[in-house]
Design an enzyme around this catalytic site. Sequence first.
Site, PDB file in Angstrom:
ATOM      1  CE  LYS A   7       0.493  -0.920   2.015  1.00  0.00           C
ATOM      2  NZ  LYS A   7       0.199  -2.285   1.624  1.00  0.00           N
TER       3      LYS A   7
ATOM      4  NE  ARG B 148      -1.915  -8.777   8.649  1.00  0.00           N
ATOM      5  CZ  ARG B 148      -2.602  -7.685   8.425  1.00  0.00           C
ATOM      6  NH1 ARG B 148      -2.165  -6.824   7.564  1.00  0.00           N
ATOM      7  NH2 ARG B 148      -3.722  -7.472   9.038  1.00  0.00           N
TER       8      ARG B 148
ATOM      9  CD  GLU C  22       4.957  -6.999   2.205  1.00  0.00           C
ATOM     10  OE1 GLU C  22       4.939  -6.954   3.454  1.00  0.00           O
ATOM     11  OE2 GLU C  22       3.945  -7.176   1.511  1.00  0.00           O
TER      12      GLU C  22
ATOM     13  NE  ARG D  20      -5.280  -1.738  10.831  1.00  0.00           N
ATOM     14  CZ  ARG D  20      -4.878  -2.256   9.651  1.00  0.00           C
ATOM     15  NH1 ARG D  20      -4.370  -1.493   8.722  1.00  0.00           N
ATOM     16  NH2 ARG D  20      -4.986  -3.555   9.434  1.00  0.00           N
TER      17      ARG D  20
ATOM     18  CE  LYS E 155      -3.956   0.435   4.109  1.00  0.00           C
ATOM     19  NZ  LYS E 155      -4.386  -0.916   3.818  1.00  0.00           N
TER      20      LYS E 155
HETATM   21  P1  ATP Z   1      -3.244  -4.355   2.373  1.00  0.00           P
HETATM   22  O1  ATP Z   1      -4.232  -5.474   2.237  1.00  0.00           O
HETATM   23  O2  ATP Z   1      -3.664  -3.092   1.723  1.00  0.00           O
HETATM   24  O3  ATP Z   1      -1.839  -4.739   2.115  1.00  0.00           O
HETATM   25  P2  ATP Z   1      -2.994  -4.812   5.102  1.00  0.00           P
HETATM   26  O4  ATP Z   1      -4.196  -4.724   5.971  1.00  0.00           O
HETATM   27  O5  ATP Z   1      -2.478  -6.143   4.721  1.00  0.00           O
HETATM   28  O6  ATP Z   1      -3.321  -3.953   3.836  1.00  0.00           O
HETATM   29  P3  ATP Z   1      -1.716  -2.475   5.822  1.00  0.00           P
HETATM   30  O7  ATP Z   1      -1.719  -2.051   7.242  1.00  0.00           O
HETATM   31  O8  ATP Z   1      -2.667  -1.834   4.936  1.00  0.00           O
HETATM   32  O9  ATP Z   1      -1.841  -4.034   5.767  1.00  0.00           O
HETATM   33  O10 ATP Z   1      -0.307  -2.236   5.174  1.00  0.00           O
HETATM   34  C1  ATP Z   1       0.794  -2.655   5.823  1.00  0.00           C
HETATM   35  C2  ATP Z   1       1.415  -3.787   5.077  1.00  0.00           C
HETATM   36  O11 ATP Z   1       2.191  -3.338   3.984  1.00  0.00           O
HETATM   37  C3  ATP Z   1       2.400  -4.460   5.982  1.00  0.00           C
HETATM   38  O12 ATP Z   1       1.744  -5.471   6.713  1.00  0.00           O
HETATM   39  C4  ATP Z   1       3.458  -4.991   5.066  1.00  0.00           C
HETATM   40  O13 ATP Z   1       3.128  -6.321   4.760  1.00  0.00           O
HETATM   41  C5  ATP Z   1       3.340  -4.159   3.822  1.00  0.00           C
HETATM   42  N1  ATP Z   1       4.493  -3.281   3.557  1.00  0.00           N
HETATM   43  C6  ATP Z   1       5.109  -3.164   2.360  1.00  0.00           C
HETATM   44  N2  ATP Z   1       6.101  -2.282   2.402  1.00  0.00           N
HETATM   45  C7  ATP Z   1       6.168  -1.802   3.660  1.00  0.00           C
HETATM   46  C8  ATP Z   1       6.989  -0.839   4.322  1.00  0.00           C
HETATM   47  N3  ATP Z   1       7.965  -0.185   3.695  1.00  0.00           N
HETATM   48  N4  ATP Z   1       6.750  -0.615   5.622  1.00  0.00           N
HETATM   49  C9  ATP Z   1       5.758  -1.254   6.286  1.00  0.00           C
HETATM   50  N5  ATP Z   1       4.955  -2.168   5.709  1.00  0.00           N
HETATM   51  C10 ATP Z   1       5.134  -2.439   4.406  1.00  0.00           C
END
Ligand code: ATP
Length: 575
Positions: A248, A268, A298, A413, A419
């Site tokens: 991640k 995003r 990312e 989601r 995660k």
């Molecule tokens: P956070 O604030 O914790 O990053 P978030 O609400 O922005 O959370 P989450 O759904 O928690 O988003 O996590 C997904 C995000 O992680 C994605 O939107 C992307 O930007 C990032 N990401 C990083 N690496 C990956 C990956 N390998 N696959 C998918 N998403 C990834």
Amino acid sequence: MKFEELTKYFEKLEETSSRLSLIDILSDLFKKTPEAEIEKIVYLIQGRLAPFFVPIEIGMAEKNVAKSIASAYDSTPEEVTKEFNKLGDMGLAAGHFASKSKRKTSATTVDEVFKILEQIAKTSGEGTVEKRQNLLANLLKKLDSLSAKHLVRIPLGNTRLGIGDPTVLDGLATAKLGDKSKRKVLEDAYNRTSDLGLIAKTLWEKGLTGVGKLEVRVGSPIRSELCERLPTPEKIIEKMAEVDAQYKYDGFRVQIHKKGQEVRMFSRNLEEMTHMFPELIEATRKQVGAESVILDSEALAYNPESEEFLPFQETTKRRRKHGIEEAAQKLPLKAFVFDILYKNGRQLLDEPLKKRMEILKETLPDDDILIRTKNQVIKDPKILATLLDDAISKGLEGLVVKKLESPYEAGGRNFNWVKLKRHSAGELNDTIDCVLLGYITGKGKRTAFGAGALLVGLYDKKKDEFVTVSKIGTGLTDEEWREIHKRADKISIDKKPARVNSTIIPSVWIKPEIVIEVLADEITRSPVHTAGKTDTESGYALRFPRLVSFRGGDKKAEDATTVDELISMYKQQGK
Ligand code: ATP
């Protein structure tokens, strides 16, 4: 339809403080809207001429709009500014001057107004300011006072309707399909195309079947798939069996669209950000082995020699509008590509992840600026734990763990993607993104800045509403209060917005737009807050909340943590 008629609906939408009546009013409006105008009206409702991801700028400065009003109604810019200062809104000022003119009604159509606004947006080069002023002034001369009021707010980016995309979808469904039961088809199309106008137009022209056939398009962002949370590797394997575990990366999400040599990128929250990353454009042209493609990635500053990932605070400096070349030299980005959604005319959303990863490998065989995410198929929780340690030791946030057989669920989601971050038992291992809904004026020292506590909320996705979850007071520095005022006072309003559901009445309401990152010790039940509250059950609240950061441009209010997420975090607490 006459523009005058449309603005009567705008007026009703502005008046109401209930979300259900927003849907009813929209549905009434849509029922009267002919095929030729539905697309335009859907955009105008949101103060736009095109979907969110098309960067059309109709922007005019207040002083220039004041000049247009002055010229339309034989007044002076000084008089207009005086009225504006008195009323606090340029729309009301325009309405005031227009009501003094003889024209009581206007035959100008929505189509005509839309065309002029397009002309204003397209004007460029020498004399742009004057040309725009004249176009607006000439249009105002033909309008009644209500139309004038709502029209001038559009170029100022200050329409006050505050209608969310899901509410527009509900309005469309109610008007055309009788009720909301078939809304899902519209929502799916929206998740694939992000274009409400296109969906409305297709629904009017080709019915629900036509909407069902709307496919992903290169150039229109697909709504991002997001992650659920699970606390431990054991829980993950228990729930998901075999998974594809990926690093991640903590940068910002970039959806890359390529058609021939043309490359575009979206954030995003669907904003066009192509111009910000010249190095990623070049790399896409060079590295991608396909005529057309959509990649999910990312972007992050990374030093391959030292294998160092730069922290988010550094990377985010690249989200800027000026000095781009220089920033690209100083802080070049890599894009870690973790999905492929479209290739050479074929939509890949329904292919299982396993297959998409194979296609991705064929399409992007070598790593350079675009780098395929590190991934590993795992079914043993111990191996998953080791990989998590590995990710943490490299300075990453953790892992994203994905179901091998899952399709790409645009806008979803759920437990297809989970995660996994470092977790210490009993504590929340993740921050919560809250929306600022208002502030409560305090006594004593803080009164200098006029605030004692912030009223913050979450997004209830099912209801398209903002609900309260906490008041944050302690721990804010004077600097942070100042920052809050700088951002919030521009968008404060005199009554509760229709999409906000709160039993607490703050001293000042703020339009739900500003997202802040909050850390709390615990989620508790609360009789006061409306997050997750039902007729029989109390809501949820945050214990010891503190402000971590302001989320910049990467999150809209609707991208804040949702009530469903909060409830699932509550259930996982202490496990
Ligand atoms: P956070 O604030 O914790 O990053 P978030 O609400 O922005 O959370 P989450 O759904 O928690 O988003 O996590 C997904 C995000 O992680 C994605 O939107 C992307 O930007 C990032 N990401 C990083 N690496 C990956 C990956 N390998 N696959 C998918 N998403 C990834």
